[in-house]
Design a protein around this motif. Sequence first.
Motif: not given
Length: 471
Positions: A165-186
Amino acid sequence: MSTQDPSTAGTRPAGGRRSAPHRLAAAAAAAAVASTVSLLVAAPQAGAATTNLVANPTMERSTTGWFASSSFALARVAGGHGGGYAVRLRNAATTTRTGVVNDTVNTVRSTTAGHVYAASAWVRSSTPRRAVSLRLMEYRGRTYLGQKVGTMTLPDTGWHKVSTVYTARTTGATVDVNVLGVRLPAGASVLVDDVTLRDATPVVPPPADPGTPGDPTGTTRAGWTLKWADEFDGADVDATRWKVDDLSTYGDGNSELACLMDRPENVFTSGGVLTIRARREAAPVRCGDRDARFPSGREYTSGMLRTTAAWQYGRIEMRAQLPTAQGVSKGLWPGFWMRPAGGGTGELDILETIGSGPGGTEWNKIHQTVWYDYSGTHPRQTFTATTDVDPSAGFHTYAAEWEPGVIRWYVDDRLTYTRTTATTPWLDEAFGKPFVIRLNMAVGGSWPGSPDATTTFPADYRVDYVRVYQR
């Protein structure tokens, strides 16, 4: 210095609690009179959280709208959550790396300051014990404004839901969505499906009794008259009302980690709000000349303020947004409390909260306490109010009414706890003198523990106002 948090990996450039040593071993060993309550403080807004803002949330027909970070391959594959398809993020490099499934166009096109954006994604790994994160990042153009990260270590190879959950700090900005696989081996991969992002802004009701009828300013309150207030409308902290600690304190009595500093990076006002900001510094910061624990400098900084005025008795009230969001706030310890102006016995904790990491349960708990002293002459008496909403998702009021022979605590004007001379015979002895108000945010310490890789910095404790009423 700590190593980089994997949650900061991505493909776009990123543009104490108290210092008094009152949680000493002797005090910690003293028996506490404790209890807990569930407290409903707000309900979700009608109609909120109904529209998924993600353009291609299921990846059922294509990967349109999503791309993978460098050295990772993104492909649509069968076996999605609930059937159908998902996308697979595979590490195509020869070394262990953190990869990102990123929305091609930031999902929230125009934020509203203070609005709460709730995200979730279903994730799966071919092998157990892979860490996967869901991250929301706020940008104005290419300028990074803030983020929240939810991380889960997948216990098995089944589908699991990760959220944040994220609370926006400003008006008129954008929010980027990322899903991360953390430290995946080769060659390792994770599957991602059913990504959601919704505006889940809760209703934050005004105080039930902001004043007497016809008095919207709050200058009176059901038998109380406003005697002192700071609405934080100025460009800077009002030095006639507050003293900001600087370098001389760092909470070693509680094993705290942050240097408390009087600088705009840690304590500032903007838009009618006071912010106490805890930071993880890029380089160690020297905290005065007597810092024996960290002579080479401290990794964390934060702030503490205390009033220049003192009061004996009154209703002491604050409206604030807390920094202790679920899953991303371990090691944070904000407080709203009072100590005698001239020292001695007595401490009134109107509010203490501690943060929590993934799976933690402290994020919605408000701790309310009275102390006689820190050496265990009398056990402290404490109460835990458990809210039904996230106190980090909006502003709420916290107050104590202190009168001869009684102290009452409130959250959003709901009575939560009462101590009298019948329950606490030493009450008037400990509190028979003027007290000052303190606001601060500790990092680390004997109670919350140290931050970990899931803790999001900077972390902001935001205060709309502090008011003192008296009869």
